[in-house]
Design a protein around this motif. Structure first.
Motif, PDB file in Angstrom:
ATOM      1  N   VAL A 110       0.854  -1.189   0.000  1.00 44.72           N
ATOM      2  CA  VAL A 110       0.000   0.000   0.000  1.00 44.72           C
ATOM      3  C   VAL A 110       0.887   1.235   0.000  1.00 44.72           C
ATOM      4  N   PRO A 111       0.569   2.238  -0.817  1.00 40.74           N
ATOM      5  CA  PRO A 111       1.414   3.439  -0.847  1.00 40.74           C
ATOM      6  C   PRO A 111       1.254   4.289   0.413  1.00 40.74           C
ATOM      7  N   LEU A 112       2.173   5.193   0.609  1.00 37.90           N
ATOM      8  CA  LEU A 112       1.992   6.211   1.631  1.00 37.90           C
ATOM      9  C   LEU A 112       0.796   7.048   1.204  1.00 37.90           C
ATOM     10  N   THR A 113      -0.224   7.059   2.023  1.00 35.93           N
ATOM     11  CA  THR A 113      -1.514   7.639   1.656  1.00 35.93           C
ATOM     12  C   THR A 113      -1.768   8.897   2.461  1.00 35.93           C
ATOM     13  N   ILE A 114      -2.121   9.967   1.757  1.00 40.57           N
ATOM     14  CA  ILE A 114      -2.299  11.283   2.372  1.00 40.57           C
ATOM     15  C   ILE A 114      -3.717  11.776   2.113  1.00 40.57           C
ATOM     16  N   ASP A 115      -4.456  11.999   3.195  1.00 38.26           N
ATOM     17  CA  ASP A 115      -5.772  12.634   3.154  1.00 38.26           C
ATOM     18  C   ASP A 115      -5.505  14.133   3.221  1.00 38.26           C
ATOM     19  N   LEU A 116      -5.286  14.753   2.059  1.00 44.12           N
ATOM     20  CA  LEU A 116      -4.693  16.084   2.024  1.00 44.12           C
ATOM     21  C   LEU A 116      -5.572  17.145   2.679  1.00 44.12           C
ATOM     22  N   ASP A 117      -6.864  17.070   2.493  1.00 45.12           N
ATOM     23  CA  ASP A 117      -7.749  18.103   3.042  1.00 45.12           C
ATOM     24  C   ASP A 117      -7.928  18.001   4.550  1.00 45.12           C
ATOM     25  N   ARG A 118      -7.632  16.855   5.123  1.00 48.78           N
ATOM     26  CA  ARG A 118      -7.765  16.692   6.569  1.00 48.78           C
ATOM     27  C   ARG A 118      -6.424  16.556   7.281  1.00 48.78           C
ATOM     28  N   GLY A 119      -5.318  16.589   6.523  1.00 45.84           N
ATOM     29  CA  GLY A 119      -3.996  16.627   7.122  1.00 45.84           C
ATOM     30  C   GLY A 119      -3.498  15.322   7.692  1.00 45.84           C
ATOM     31  N   SER A 120      -4.116  14.201   7.337  1.00 47.22           N
ATOM     32  CA  SER A 120      -3.751  12.902   7.899  1.00 47.22           C
ATOM     33  C   SER A 120      -2.971  12.087   6.874  1.00 47.22           C
ATOM     34  N   HIS A 121      -2.068  11.239   7.364  1.00 47.92           N
ATOM     35  CA  HIS A 121      -1.358  10.347   6.447  1.00 47.92           C
ATOM     36  C   HIS A 121      -0.929   9.075   7.175  1.00 47.92           C
ATOM     37  N   PHE A 122      -0.725   8.011   6.390  1.00 46.77           N
ATOM     38  CA  PHE A 122      -0.225   6.755   6.940  1.00 46.77           C
ATOM     39  C   PHE A 122       0.542   6.001   5.862  1.00 46.77           C
ATOM     40  N   TRP A 178      -3.502  14.180  20.672  1.00 48.19           N
ATOM     41  CA  TRP A 178      -3.148  14.131  19.247  1.00 48.19           C
ATOM     42  C   TRP A 178      -3.166  12.699  18.750  1.00 48.19           C
ATOM     43  N   ALA A 179      -2.643  11.752  19.517  1.00 45.94           N
ATOM     44  CA  ALA A 179      -2.580  10.353  19.096  1.00 45.94           C
ATOM     45  C   ALA A 179      -3.976   9.801  18.835  1.00 45.94           C
ATOM     46  N   VAL A 180      -4.916  10.121  19.721  1.00 52.29           N
ATOM     47  CA  VAL A 180      -6.292   9.651  19.541  1.00 52.29           C
ATOM     48  C   VAL A 180      -6.873  10.231  18.254  1.00 52.29           C
ATOM     49  N   GLU A 181      -6.660  11.531  18.050  1.00 48.07           N
ATOM     50  CA  GLU A 181      -7.200  12.166  16.846  1.00 48.07           C
ATOM     51  C   GLU A 181      -6.538  11.624  15.586  1.00 48.07           C
ATOM     52  N   ALA A 182      -5.235  11.372  15.652  1.00 51.11           N
ATOM     53  CA  ALA A 182      -4.527  10.866  14.476  1.00 51.11           C
ATOM     54  C   ALA A 182      -5.083   9.514  14.035  1.00 51.11           C
ATOM     55  N   ILE A 183      -5.360   8.623  14.988  1.00 49.65           N
ATOM     56  CA  ILE A 183      -5.916   7.315  14.631  1.00 49.65           C
ATOM     57  C   ILE A 183      -7.350   7.458  14.140  1.00 49.65           C
ATOM     58  N   GLU A 184      -8.126   8.342  14.764  1.00 51.38           N
ATOM     59  CA  GLU A 184      -9.499   8.558  14.309  1.00 51.38           C
ATOM     60  C   GLU A 184      -9.522   9.079  12.881  1.00 51.38           C
ATOM     61  N   ARG A 185      -8.637  10.013  12.571  1.00 52.88           N
ATOM     62  CA  ARG A 185      -8.608  10.563  11.217  1.00 52.88           C
ATOM     63  C   ARG A 185      -8.111   9.531  10.213  1.00 52.88           C
ATOM     64  N   ALA A 186      -7.153   8.717  10.612  1.00 52.46           N
ATOM     65  CA  ALA A 186      -6.724   7.628   9.732  1.00 52.46           C
ATOM     66  C   ALA A 186      -7.875   6.673   9.479  1.00 52.46           C
ATOM     67  N   GLY A 187      -8.698   6.421  10.523  1.00 56.29           N
ATOM     68  CA  GLY A 187      -9.862   5.562  10.364  1.00 56.29           C
ATOM     69  C   GLY A 187     -10.921   6.167   9.472  1.00 56.29           C
ATOM     70  N   ASP A 188     -11.035   7.491   9.472  1.00 52.18           N
ATOM     71  CA  ASP A 188     -11.964   8.158   8.556  1.00 52.18           C
ATOM     72  C   ASP A 188     -11.493   8.071   7.114  1.00 52.18           C
ATOM     73  N   CYS A 189     -10.190   7.836   6.941  1.00 50.89           N
ATOM     74  CA  CYS A 189      -9.600   7.764   5.606  1.00 50.89           C
ATOM     75  C   CYS A 189      -9.617   6.336   5.061  1.00 50.89           C
ATOM     76  N   ALA A 190      -9.305   5.366   5.938  1.00 45.92           N
ATOM     77  CA  ALA A 190      -9.144   3.984   5.477  1.00 45.92           C
ATOM     78  C   ALA A 190      -9.676   3.014   6.522  1.00 45.92           C
ATOM     79  N   THR A 191     -10.147   1.866   6.052  1.00 43.24           N
ATOM     80  CA  THR A 191     -10.819   0.895   6.924  1.00 43.24           C
ATOM     81  C   THR A 191      -9.861   0.136   7.831  1.00 43.24           C
TER      82      THR A 191
END
Length: 384
Positions: A236-248, A283-296
């Motif tokens: 899986v590529p490095l994935t960036i949810d650009l409008d929400r500032g999240s990446h994994f 921040w850690a909680v929000e980072a995982i939540e935003r990653a979850g909003d981006c990918a399953t």
């Protein structure tokens, strides 16, 4: 040619290598251990999917070195090209993607514009209903910053450079015709033809020693190593949810690196000598939540393995200052999180500025510090 480099991170050591290779008498001064500023805390991303031609060209020139690094320097830097995927939620961001991909393609980057449904080929877990467009390039990827740092350090030493760690530069000497030398540890004065500011988060302080003001701010950024609820495939590529500032991006054995800087979060300047190197729980909680909003992959049973914080040296337009600011004072600072990946090109350009008086590898004329006074900024939109 006698050159002193302030800063023993990846930019300073790449500059030392290319300067020494061209015959300069080089000394690197690092106040701590090599890479202890930003380099050792970098996630090692390498990409050409930027929004401005100058950043794309710095990437392409650097990628040519990264691709041949093991052959050239004898060091395996664990370079993986699993791609980058930028995803857009907003129509304006999607329209910008169209222009960026066209520009990138013109410069030789094999990026492509995707419909959300097409992203499943690259990131099966992406929540495609949340996005309106994406871009992908297969030649983007990442490498190990520590291994790359050691490779450049060894090459610099082999070329004759001296690297002095735990050595503090306390002053830079400037006369009417430019910079003439520096003082180390408060008492050892050294005359030089050039001083190179490659001090990363300390860049503004080093510039001030030469009576130069630069808008480079140390900003704290955080990253997590997460055990996702569903393992992230390693391709899986490095994935960036650009409008929400999240990446994994995937790590080994199904784990993932998760990060981001989120709109509305306070972002004061950090003290590079005393910032908190641990992650914040909120921040850690929000980072995982935003990653979850981006990918399953990141469901409620995802767990944090560990995390850390480092510093970006940020300019107002997220582009570096790369110039001879005053005679004898070259600056390679303010990379805004892109210093690791652009270090090979930067080191070559620093050598060109010292020996040739101008850069030829990449046209960096737009990256002078005068742009901040004139208002002719070069805005980078794809910031992660």
């Amino acid at each position: 040619m006698n050159v002193a480099i302030v800063g023993g991170g990846i930019v300073g050591l790449a500059s030392a290598h290319y300067l020494a290779e061209r015959g300069a008498d080089v000394t690197v001064y690092e106040k701590g251990s090599l890479g202890n500023g930003s380099t050792e805390r970098s996630v090692g991303g390498i990409r050409a999917q930027f929004s401005t031609p100058v950043n794309v060209e710095l990437s392409l020139a650097s990628m040519a070195v990264w691709e041949a690094f093991e052959e050239t320097f004898g060091t395996d830097i664990a370079y993986r090209r699993s791609g980058y995927l930028f995803a857009a939620r907003e129509a304006d961001t999607a329209r910008a993607f169209e222009e960026q991909v066209a520009m990138q393609n013109d410069l030789g980057v094999p990026s492509e514009l995707l419909d959300p449904e097409e992203t499943a080929e690259y990131c099966p877990g992406l929540r495609t209903d949340e996005f309106v467009a994406a871009t992908y390039s297969p030649t983007d990827g990442f490498a190990d910053p520590h291994l790359a740092l050691q490779g450049f350090a060894a090459a610099a030493r082999d070329a004759g450079a001296e690297i002095r760690t735990d050595t503090v530069v306390t002053d830079i000497h400037r006369e009417s015709d430019g910079v003439t030398g520096l003082t180390v540890e408060g008492h050892e004065r050294r005359e030089t033809d050039f001083v190179v500011n490659a001090a990363g988060p300390w860049a503004r302080r080093v510039a001030a020693m030469a009576d130069v003001e630069i808008p480079v701010a140390p900003k704290r950024r955080q990253i997590l190593v997460v055990e996702p609820e569903t393992p992230v495939p390693e391709d899986v590529p490095l994935t960036i949810d650009l409008d929400r500032g999240s990446h994994f991006r995937p790590e080994r054995d199904g784990a993932a690196l998760v990060g981001g800087h989120f709109e509305g979060v306070s972002d004061p300047d950090a003290d590079p000598d005393g910032f908190d190197r641990k992650t914040d729980l909120d921040w850690a909680v929000e980072a995982i939540e935003r990653a979850g909003d981006c990918a399953t992959y990141f469901g409620p049973d995802s767990e944090i393995r560990r995390g850390w914080a480092g510093l970006y040296a940020v300019t107002p337009d997220h582009h570096p200052i790369l110039e001879e600011t005053v005679p004898g004072f070259v600056q390679a600072v303010g990379f805004s999180g892109h210093g690791f990946q652009h270090a090979p090109a930067t080191g070559q350009i620093v050598a060109e500025l010292v020996f040739d008086g101008e850069a030829s590898l990449v046209d960096v004329s737009a990256l002078g510090s005068e742009r901040f006074e004139s208002g002719e900024l070069v805005e980078e939109r794809n910031v992660a």
